[in-house]
Design a protein around this motif. Structure first.
Motif, mmCIF file in Angstrom:
data_model
loop_
_atom_site.group_PDB
_atom_site.id
_atom_site.type_symbol
_atom_site.label_atom_id
_atom_site.label_comp_id
_atom_site.label_asym_id
_atom_site.label_seq_id
_atom_site.Cartn_x
_atom_site.Cartn_y
_atom_site.Cartn_z
ATOM 1 N N VAL A 76 0.824 -1.216 -0.021
ATOM 2 C CA VAL A 76 -0.043 0.230 0.083
ATOM 3 C C VAL A 76 0.720 1.147 0.126
ATOM 4 C CG1 VAL A 76 -1.683 1.414 1.259
ATOM 5 C CG2 VAL A 76 -1.954 -1.340 0.991
ATOM 6 N N TYR A 77 1.722 1.367 0.637
ATOM 7 C CA TYR A 77 2.688 2.442 0.959
ATOM 8 C C TYR A 77 3.954 2.750 0.071
ATOM 9 C CZ TYR A 77 -0.585 3.334 4.794
ATOM 10 O OH TYR A 77 -1.579 3.412 5.262
ATOM 11 N N GLN A 78 4.230 1.588 -0.535
ATOM 12 C CA GLN A 78 5.643 1.916 -1.340
ATOM 13 C C GLN A 78 5.213 1.181 -2.986
ATOM 14 O OE1 GLN A 78 8.958 -0.083 0.536
ATOM 15 N NE2 GLN A 78 8.186 0.874 2.514
ATOM 16 N N GLY A 79 4.145 0.469 -3.130
ATOM 17 C CA GLY A 79 3.789 -0.072 -4.542
ATOM 18 C C GLY A 79 4.534 -1.367 -4.394
ATOM 19 N N ARG A 137 1.234 -5.543 -8.676
ATOM 20 C CA ARG A 137 0.491 -5.603 -9.933
ATOM 21 C C ARG A 137 -0.779 -5.686 -9.616
ATOM 22 N NH1 ARG A 137 2.133 -5.383 -15.094
ATOM 23 N NH2 ARG A 137 4.503 -5.785 -15.253
ATOM 24 N N GLY A 138 -1.682 -4.741 -9.920
ATOM 25 C CA GLY A 138 -3.239 -4.469 -9.567
ATOM 26 C C GLY A 138 -3.219 -3.555 -8.364
ATOM 27 N N ILE A 139 -4.162 -3.130 -8.002
ATOM 28 C CA ILE A 139 -4.386 -2.167 -6.850
ATOM 29 C C ILE A 139 -4.338 -3.074 -5.673
ATOM 30 C CG2 ILE A 139 -5.642 -0.420 -5.690
ATOM 31 C CD1 ILE A 139 -5.155 0.570 -8.337
ATOM 32 N N PRO A 140 -3.475 -3.058 -4.479
ATOM 33 C CA PRO A 140 -3.508 -3.543 -3.396
ATOM 34 C C PRO A 140 -4.914 -4.078 -2.762
ATOM 35 C CG PRO A 140 -2.052 -2.040 -3.178
ATOM 36 C CD PRO A 140 -2.599 -1.935 -4.505
ATOM 37 N N SER A 141 -5.115 -5.187 -2.230
ATOM 38 C CA SER A 141 -6.564 -5.639 -1.828
ATOM 39 C C SER A 141 -7.032 -4.686 -0.533
ATOM 40 C CB SER A 141 -6.638 -6.916 -1.466
ATOM 41 O OG SER A 141 -5.446 -7.269 -0.496
ATOM 42 N N ALA A 142 -6.073 -4.057 0.138
ATOM 43 C CA ALA A 142 -6.313 -3.244 1.018
ATOM 44 C C ALA A 142 -6.904 -1.851 0.744
ATOM 45 C CB ALA A 142 -5.296 -3.000 2.214
ATOM 46 N N VAL A 143 -6.941 -1.627 -0.530
ATOM 47 C CA VAL A 143 -7.634 -0.365 -0.865
ATOM 48 C C VAL A 143 -8.850 -0.793 -1.995
ATOM 49 C CG1 VAL A 143 -7.290 1.431 -2.634
ATOM 50 C CG2 VAL A 143 -5.436 0.600 -1.138
ATOM 51 N N THR A 144 -10.046 -0.229 -1.668
ATOM 52 C CA THR A 144 -11.251 -0.578 -2.232
ATOM 53 C C THR A 144 -11.390 0.150 -3.355
ATOM 54 O OG1 THR A 144 -11.921 -1.074 0.086
ATOM 55 C CG2 THR A 144 -13.665 -1.161 -1.805
ATOM 56 N N GLU A 201 -3.607 7.022 -0.212
ATOM 57 C CA GLU A 201 -4.762 6.450 -0.874
ATOM 58 C C GLU A 201 -5.038 7.248 -2.074
ATOM 59 O OE1 GLU A 201 -8.489 7.012 1.351
ATOM 60 O OE2 GLU A 201 -8.910 4.676 0.792
ATOM 61 N N ASP A 202 -4.959 8.726 -2.129
ATOM 62 C CA ASP A 202 -5.135 9.218 -3.472
ATOM 63 C C ASP A 202 -4.094 8.977 -4.471
ATOM 64 O OD1 ASP A 202 -7.330 10.628 -2.224
ATOM 65 O OD2 ASP A 202 -6.124 12.617 -1.605
ATOM 66 N N ARG A 203 -2.903 8.427 -4.005
ATOM 67 C CA ARG A 203 -2.044 7.952 -5.071
ATOM 68 C C ARG A 203 -2.745 6.755 -5.700
ATOM 69 N NH1 ARG A 203 3.062 8.055 -1.467
ATOM 70 N NH2 ARG A 203 2.474 10.012 -0.383
ATOM 71 N N TRP A 204 -3.353 5.873 -4.946
ATOM 72 C CA TRP A 204 -3.912 4.623 -5.601
ATOM 73 C C TRP A 204 -5.086 5.127 -6.505
ATOM 74 C CZ3 TRP A 204 -1.232 0.914 -6.523
ATOM 75 C CH2 TRP A 204 -0.141 0.365 -5.536
ATOM 76 N N ALA A 205 -5.803 6.080 -5.958
ATOM 77 C CA ALA A 205 -7.080 6.640 -6.737
ATOM 78 C C ALA A 205 -6.802 7.029 -8.020
ATOM 79 C CB ALA A 205 -7.701 7.651 -5.993
ATOM 80 N N ILE A 206 -5.430 7.624 -8.159
ATOM 81 C CA ILE A 206 -4.870 8.194 -9.356
ATOM 82 C C ILE A 206 -4.385 7.268 -10.221
ATOM 83 C CG2 ILE A 206 -3.045 9.458 -10.506
ATOM 84 C CD1 ILE A 206 -3.176 11.592 -8.146
#
Ligand code: HEC
Length: 206
Positions: free
Chosen positions: A77-80, A89-96, A172-177
Motif C-alpha cells: 500500500v505505501y510503497q507499491g 500488480r493491480g491495486i492492493p486489496s487493502a484499497v477498495t 490513498e489518493d495515489r492509488w485513486a490516481i
C-alpha cells in the motif's frame, strides 16, 4: 494649582521614563517585572550540549521508531512493492476501488497530473504550450503494461525529470490516481467488443 504642576511633572517624567528610552541600547540586563518562563533549563533543536556524550542536544531516534499516525508497514500500500521486491500488480486489496474512488482519482489527477500529462493522459497538458515537451503519453505499451506499483512509485518519488508528489498526494489518493490512469488507458484502447449490445445499432455495427 501647585498640584496641577506636580501632577503634570510626574506624568511627563513617567511618560519619558517608560517610552523615551525605547530602542536605546543598554549593556545591563533588562528589568524583568514578570520573568515567568523567560529562561528555562532546556535544549533547543540542533543545539550543542555538554550533557550528552556526543555533544548534541538532539537524541538519535530509537531504531524503527515511527511518528504517531504514520505506521506504514504495508509495503504494497505505501510503497507499491510486492513481497518479493517487485512492483505490485493491480491495486492492493487493502484499497477498495469503486466508482467513488475512481471519481476521487479523476479529481486528484486533474489537479496534480493533468497540467502536464493532459486530461486524456496523452502528454498534451497545458505545460506543453509553455515549452515542456518531454511529458510522455500513458498510451504506449510500456506504460500500459507497467505494474500499478511502479506508477504508484512514480507518483511518490517522481521519475527522471518528473518530481515526486508524496508531499501533495496522500497514499490513498495515489492509488485513486493509479486507478484513474488505468481507466484513461482503457478508454483510449476501446474496441467494438466494449460497446454494449444495446448501443451497437447506433454505431452501425452488428
Ligand atoms: C510538471 C509536469 C508533470 C506533472 C505535474 C506530472 N508529471 Fe508525470 N511525468 C512528467 C515528465 C516530464 C515525465 C517524463 C520523465 C522522464 O522520463 O524523465 C513524466 C513521467 C511520468 C510517468 C512515466 C514514468 C516512466 O516510468 O517512464 C508516469 C507514470 C507519470 N509521469 C505519472 C504521473 C502522475 C500520475 C502524475 C500526477 C500525480 C504526474 N505524472 C504528474 C511530468 C509531469
Amino acid at each position: 494649582m501647585r498640584y496641577v504642576y506636580l501632577a503634570t511633572f510626574f506624568v511627563v517624567v513617567l511618560t519619558v521614563g517608560i517610552l523615551g528610552f525605547r530602542g536605546s541600547i543598554s549593556s545591563r540586563p533588562p528589568l524583568e517585572v514578570f520573568p515567568d518562563m523567560d529562561r528555562q533549563p532546556k535544549l533547543r533543536p540542533q543545539d550543542a550540549s555538554t550533557f550528552f556524550a556526543d555533544g548534541r542536544a538532539d537524541r538519535p531516534l530509537p531504531v524503527g521508531v515511527v511518528a504517531r499516525g504514520s505506521m506504514r508497514a504495508d509495503a504494497a500500500v505505501y510503497q507499491g512493492r510486492a513481497a518479493v521486491g517487485d512492483w505490485v500488480r493491480g491495486i492492493p486489496s487493502a484499497v477498495t476501488v469503486d466508482a467513488r474512488f475512481l471519481q476521487r482519482g479523476r479529481e486528484r489527477y486533474s489537479i496534480s497530473c493533468a497540467p502536464c500529462h493532459g486530461a486524456l493522459g496523452d502528454g498534451n497538458g497545458i505545460t506543453k504550450a509553455y515549452g515542456m515537451g518531454a511529458t510522455p503519453t500513458f498510451h504506449d505499451d510500456r506504460l500500459r503494461t507497467m505494474a500499478e506499483g511502479e506508477v504508484y512509485n512514480t507518483i511518490t518519488n517522481g521519475k527522471g525529470t518528473m518530481m515526486g508528489y508524496a508531499d501533495k498526494v496522500v497514499p490513498e489518493d495515489r492509488w485513486a490516481i493509479v486507478a484513474y490512469v488505468r481507466a484513461l488507458q482503457r478508454a483510449q484502447h476501446g474496441s467494438v467488443a466494449d460497446v454494449p449490445t444495446a448501443h451497437k445499432a447506433e454505431l452501425g455495427i452488428q
